[in-house]
Every structure is written in structure tokens, then in C-alpha cells.
Design a protein around this motif. Structure first.
Motif, PDB file in Angstrom:
ATOM      1  N   VAL A 118      50.037  32.785  37.224  1.00  0.00           N
ATOM      2  CA  VAL A 118      48.498  32.747  37.563  1.00  0.00           C
ATOM      3  C   VAL A 118      47.865  33.219  38.839  1.00  0.00           C
ATOM      4  CG1 VAL A 118      48.112  30.410  36.496  1.00  0.00           C
ATOM      5  CG2 VAL A 118      49.187  30.501  38.845  1.00  0.00           C
ATOM      6  N   TYR A 119      49.204  33.828  39.827  1.00  0.00           N
ATOM      7  CA  TYR A 119      48.723  34.531  40.967  1.00  0.00           C
ATOM      8  C   TYR A 119      48.662  35.958  40.740  1.00  0.00           C
ATOM      9  CZ  TYR A 119      50.095  30.076  43.156  1.00  0.00           C
ATOM     10  OH  TYR A 119      50.103  28.610  43.577  1.00  0.00           O
ATOM     11  N   ALA A 120      48.930  36.385  39.618  1.00  0.00           N
ATOM     12  CA  ALA A 120      48.688  37.757  38.999  1.00  0.00           C
ATOM     13  C   ALA A 120      47.693  37.897  38.166  1.00  0.00           C
ATOM     14  CB  ALA A 120      50.059  38.344  38.513  1.00  0.00           C
ATOM     15  N   GLN A 125      43.866  36.066  30.596  1.00  0.00           N
ATOM     16  CA  GLN A 125      45.083  36.447  30.316  1.00  0.00           C
ATOM     17  C   GLN A 125      45.459  35.559  29.160  1.00  0.00           C
ATOM     18  OE1 GLN A 125      46.532  39.145  30.989  1.00  0.00           O
ATOM     19  NE2 GLN A 125      48.422  38.945  30.041  1.00  0.00           N
ATOM     20  N   LEU A 126      44.993  34.049  29.518  1.00  0.00           N
ATOM     21  CA  LEU A 126      45.371  33.035  28.694  1.00  0.00           C
ATOM     22  C   LEU A 126      44.767  33.218  27.328  1.00  0.00           C
ATOM     23  CD1 LEU A 126      46.668  30.062  28.176  1.00  0.00           C
ATOM     24  CD2 LEU A 126      44.625  29.151  29.129  1.00  0.00           C
ATOM     25  N   ALA A 131      40.092  29.027  27.871  1.00  0.00           N
ATOM     26  CA  ALA A 131      39.934  30.184  28.755  1.00  0.00           C
ATOM     27  C   ALA A 131      38.216  30.709  28.712  1.00  0.00           C
ATOM     28  CB  ALA A 131      40.588  31.333  28.530  1.00  0.00           C
ATOM     29  N   ASP A 132      37.473  30.526  27.504  1.00  0.00           N
ATOM     30  CA  ASP A 132      36.239  30.722  27.150  1.00  0.00           C
ATOM     31  C   ASP A 132      35.298  29.824  28.161  1.00  0.00           C
ATOM     32  OD1 ASP A 132      37.144  32.925  25.674  1.00  0.00           O
ATOM     33  OD2 ASP A 132      36.850  31.875  23.754  1.00  0.00           O
ATOM     34  N   TRP A 138      35.000  34.204  37.246  1.00  0.00           N
ATOM     35  CA  TRP A 138      36.458  34.088  37.617  1.00  0.00           C
ATOM     36  C   TRP A 138      37.266  34.288  36.397  1.00  0.00           C
ATOM     37  CZ3 TRP A 138      36.011  33.485  42.538  1.00  0.00           C
ATOM     38  CH2 TRP A 138      34.861  32.660  43.019  1.00  0.00           C
ATOM     39  N   GLN A 139      37.060  34.723  35.361  1.00  0.00           N
ATOM     40  CA  GLN A 139      37.740  35.317  34.173  1.00  0.00           C
ATOM     41  C   GLN A 139      38.837  35.916  34.821  1.00  0.00           C
ATOM     42  OE1 GLN A 139      37.961  34.337  30.967  1.00  0.00           O
ATOM     43  NE2 GLN A 139      36.251  32.955  30.809  1.00  0.00           N
ATOM     44  N   GLN A 140      38.841  37.026  35.497  1.00  0.00           N
ATOM     45  CA  GLN A 140      39.930  38.053  35.872  1.00  0.00           C
ATOM     46  C   GLN A 140      40.454  37.555  37.269  1.00  0.00           C
ATOM     47  OE1 GLN A 140      41.023  40.135  33.483  1.00  0.00           O
ATOM     48  NE2 GLN A 140      39.257  39.767  32.121  1.00  0.00           N
ATOM     49  N   THR A 141      40.041  36.512  37.991  1.00  0.00           N
ATOM     50  CA  THR A 141      40.531  36.168  39.345  1.00  0.00           C
ATOM     51  C   THR A 141      41.672  35.317  39.185  1.00  0.00           C
ATOM     52  OG1 THR A 141      37.980  36.188  39.916  1.00  0.00           O
ATOM     53  CG2 THR A 141      39.745  35.143  41.048  1.00  0.00           C
ATOM     54  N   ALA A 142      42.752  35.486  40.122  1.00  0.00           N
ATOM     55  CA  ALA A 142      43.894  34.987  40.320  1.00  0.00           C
ATOM     56  C   ALA A 142      43.589  33.780  40.963  1.00  0.00           C
ATOM     57  CB  ALA A 142      44.956  35.729  40.905  1.00  0.00           C
TER      58      ALA A 142
END
Length: 468
Positions: A118-120, A125-126, A131-132, A138-142
Motif C-alpha cells: 500500500v506504500y507503493a 492496483q487492487l 477500489a471503484d 486517490w485511486q493512484q495514491t499510496a
């Protein structure tokens, strides 16, 4: 004679407010995608008006309750805790309100459960329906959260098997636990600081921001503040090492709580010489480092949370430094300067410098009590940081409520709380003109109802008989 006010009436009025909040949230809240209604639909319009009708009723109940707390026969802390439970009850099963962050929490817990770093990676990614639900920004934010919160979110994900209703309820129960810890700590911290426990509960636990954002919004700030509060109680008593452990765990939920370790040193060495300060600094640092290593190892998420502290904030954030950065950048662009891209980072760096200067001033020059100093410090971090949200105000407010030395400070903080309670739409989305008009309409309607109730409660002047 004015509106008749007592504890029972305040409790009933606040309950009506949170009930309207919950009902309005069913169509205007931060709903799952399959329940989403177009903002202009009749249900969404009525829901938005209803939510702001409820918010104004809740604020009114809280303000009136403040008068009761300051009155000749103030309620006991136990009575105020009952009021808090009654006000919070309708929000327990309501949809998320004022933010979609709870969906991010659930997605991050599912990512940990699925062994995704979750830090990368961000929730995208899920993949999948959970995730939707996360806001696009925030979709692409660690994640910026520490391993302690991620373990909690991961356990909840495993228990609920990714089922959204169960996950939302579970996350709200975790937030309620945090609020309960806050409420338990406040009277004890107030007595230690020479403040009124009832006044501390009124400002720090019954505050509309607590109900709107920690309970209805289910923000993880609740568990951070709860651990911080009970950690300070333990540190000033017979269990200083336990206090350090709890405060470190709070910082491993959200990093600002780490300032509580400074308060521990101040509490333990207050009135003593430099040797005591050094000794308690070493003890506190050792216990905090050990707790961090053990917690991070047990979580299995690694030390990526350190780099994640620099996770970018929303470009539309309305913190003072972000606003100045956007204005400066736009002006530089108009002038054709190549420095425009550096405006926002420069202002964020300036905000960090101002925060550092304020912290030094508070602890080294102003030197209030440790709990009050911590509250002022967390308030400075919230105001001058790169991101500001209404619930961030609770970082400092919680401890200012417990230790503010004068009533004037509490009055100003209460006024700011009432204003901040009105600043976010129940969907958590940016407002447009139509939605602002609807929200204002709901608030005005509540004021009209309150005024009519006030007028109806006033005794009528006796009619003088006409003499012949």
C-alpha cells in the motif's frame, strides 16, 4: 424570558439533528456507486436540505448545551456522556457522510490482506468494486497511514470478506471506539490541567465536528486521538511507559500524534532540572523506538510508511499554503515565468518552517501546561500543513478542550467549530452553486423552526381589560 433550556431539551434537539442527518444522508451522503443519485434528483435535493437542516439543529443543541454546562447547576460528566451516546445513535447505521475516505480505508485494508504494497500502489492496483468506490483523486495514491491502522483495516477486511455494508459498519464501530477513548480521557486530562471536566467534554467530545466527521465520516483520526488521549492519561499517572507505547501507536495511525511524545517528556520532568529532562527524553525515545519496531514488524507492512509521509495532497486542497501556492503559481504563469511549477512546493516548505517556528515558540517561550502546549502545537500543524480538512481541527481542539486556561479561548474555538461544521457537503464532493443554495436553504429552514419554537415558548403578555 427566552427559550427554556435544560439538559433533556438539548438532548432531544441534538437527537433530532442527527436523525435528520442520517435520513438526509440516505440520498445525499457519500453513497456507494450503485446507490448514487444525480445531484439534481428530487431525492438528492431533499436529502441535502435535510442534512443541513439537521446540522444546524445539532449546532443549536450544542450551543444551548454549552449554556447549561456554564450554568449554576452544570450536568455531570456521566450525564454528558449519555447525551453523546444519544446524539451519535442515529449515525451508527447512516451511510458515510462528508467524505469518501472510509472507502479508501477499506480498500487499503483489502490491499494489505491481498499482500499488495500500500506504500507503493494506490487502490487502483487492487481493482474490483471496492477500489471503484475510492474517490478518483486517490485511486493512484499510496496510503499515508501507519502500520497500526493498516493492521486494523486488514483485520476488518478479512472479517467482512470485502462486503461493503459490513465493512462500513465495522469502520464506524472502530471510529466510535476512538471517540469513546477520547471521551474517557477528556475529564481526567481536564482535572490534571485545572479545567472543568464537563466543559472539556462539551467542547472536545460533544462538538459537532466529532459527530459529523469522526462518527458519521468514520475517520481514522478518531482512533489516533483516542490512543493519544489515553496515552497522555497513562503518562501523567503511574504508567509512563504504557503512555509512551499508546502515543506511539497513535502516531503509527497518523503521524501528527508523535508530538505527544514531547508532552510526555514535559509531563514527567515538569519542575525538575535538565538531568530529569535528559533522563525522560532517553526513556521516552527508547520506548517509542522499540514500540515502532515491534508494531511495524508485527504488521508486516515494512517501513514504507516513512516515505509515505510525503504522499501528495489533493491539488484542490484549501489549506493556506496550498491556496497561496496556487495563486502564486497562476500569477507566475501569467508572467511567463518558468518558476510557476515551484510555487506550490515553495509555499508548502514555508508552511513547514512556520510550523517549526511556532512549535519552538510554544514549547520554549510560551511554555503553557504540557497538554495545552500539545493542543496548540497540533493546531499549528493542522493550519499550516499542506492539507487542511475540517476534521483536522480536532487534532488540537481535543486537547485545547481539556486544558484551555480561559473561557475566552473555549468561546473562540467553539465559534470556529460551528463554522467548520458547515463547510463540507454530505457527499464529500466539491460544491457547486446549486448545492450551496440548497444547503443554505436547509440551514435557514432550521433557523426558522428554532425561532418559531423560541417564540412559542415565550410567555404571552396578559391582555389588559379595557375600562369603560
Amino acid at each position: 424570558m427566552g427559550f427554556p433550556v435544560d439538559l433533556r431539551r438539548c438532548q432531544a434537539l441534538g437527537l433530532a439533528g442527527t436523525a435528520f442527518l442520517a435520513l438526509g444522508g440516505e440520498t445525499a451522503g457519500a453513497l456507494p456507486a450503485h446507490d448514487f443519485l444525480a445531484p439534481g434528483s428530487v431525492q438528492a435535493v431533499l436529502g441535502l436540505v435535510g442534512v443541513y437542516f439537521g446540522v444546524v439543529l445539532l449546532i443549536a443543541a450544542w450551543v444551548l448545551l454549552g449554556g447549561v454546562v456554564r450554568g449554576p447547576e452544570p450536568p455531570t460528566p456521566r450525564s454528558l456522556l449519555l447525551v453523546l451516546a444519544v446524539w451519535a445513535a442515529p449515525l451508527l447505521l447512516a451511510p458515510p457522510l462528508f467524505s469518501r475516505d472510509v472507502y479508501s480505508y477499506l480498500a487499503q485494508g483489502a490491499m494489505v490482506d491481498a499482500h499488495i504494497d500500500v506504500y507503493a500502489y494506490g487502490p487502483a492496483q487492487l481493482g474490483g468494486p471496492l477500489a471503484d468506490e475510492v474517490a478518483p483523486v486517490w485511486q493512484q495514491t499510496a496510503t499515508p497511514y501507519g502500520p497500526v491502522f493498516l493492521v486494523v483495516a486488514s483485520v476488518l477486511s478479512a472479517l467482512t470478506r470485502g462486503q461493503l455494508p459490513a465493512g462500513l459498519l465495522g469502520m464506524r464501530l472502530i471510529a466510535l471506539l476512538g471517540v469513546a477513548l477520547m471521551a474517557a480521557a477528556l475529564p481526567r486530562l481536564a482535572r490534571h490541567s485545572g479545567a472543568d471536566p464537563a466543559a472539556a467534554l462539551w467542547l472536545g467530545a460533544l462538538n459537532p465536528l466529532v459527530l459529523l466527521h469522526l462518527v458519521a465520516g468514520a475517520h481514522n483520526d478518531a482512533i489516533m486521538l483516542g490512543l493519544l488521549g489515553v496515552g497522555l492519561v497513562a503518562a501523567r499517572g503511574r504508567w509512563p511507559v504504557l503512555g509512551v507505547v499508546l502515543i506511539t501507536l497513535a502516531a503509527l495511525v497518523k503521524a501528527p500524534a508523535a508530538l505527544g511524545l514531547v508532552a510526555v517528556v514535559a509531563l514527567r520532568s515538569r519542575g525538575r532540572g535538565p538531568r530529569a529532562v535528559l533522563r525522560h527524553t532517553v526513556t521516552t525515545t527508547t520506548a517509542a523506538v522499540a514500540t515502532t519496531v515491534v508494531a511495524t514488524t508485527a504488521a508486516g507492512t515494512g517501513y514504507g510508511w516513512i516515505a509515505a509521509l510525503k504522499t501528495p495532497v489533493s491539488p484542490h486542497n484549501w489549506s493556506p499554503t496550498s491556496l497561496l501556492g496556487r495563486v502564486t503559481g497562476a500569477a507566475l504563469e501569467q508572467l511567463g515565468s518558468g518558476l510557476a511549477p515551484f510555487a506550490l512546493p515553495a509555499w508548502h516548505a514555508a508552511g513547514l518552517l512556520v510550523t517549526a517556528a511556532l512549535l519552538l515558540f510554544i514549547w520554549l517561550r510560551l511554555r503553557p501546561g504540557p497538554v495545552y502546549a500539545l493542543g496548540l502545537s497540533l493546531a499549528a500543524v493542522a493550519v499550516f500543513g499542506p492539507a487542511v480538512r475540517p476534521w483536522y481541527a480536532l487534532w488540537g481542539l481535543f486537547l485545547i478542550a481539556a486544558a484551555a486556561p480561559t473561557g475566552s479561548v473555549r468561546t473562540r474555538v467553539a465559534a470556529a467549530s460551528a463554522v467548520l461544521a458547515l463547510t463540507v457537503l454530505p457527499s464529500g464532493a466539491p460544491a457547486d452553486v446549486e448545492q450551496v443554495i440548497l444547503a443554505v436553504s436547509g440551514g435557514v429552514l432550521a433557523l426558522v423552526v428554532l425561532w418559531q419554537a423560541h417564540q412559542a415558548a415565550r410567555p404571552q403578555s396578559p391582555v389588559r381589560e379595557r375600562t369603560a
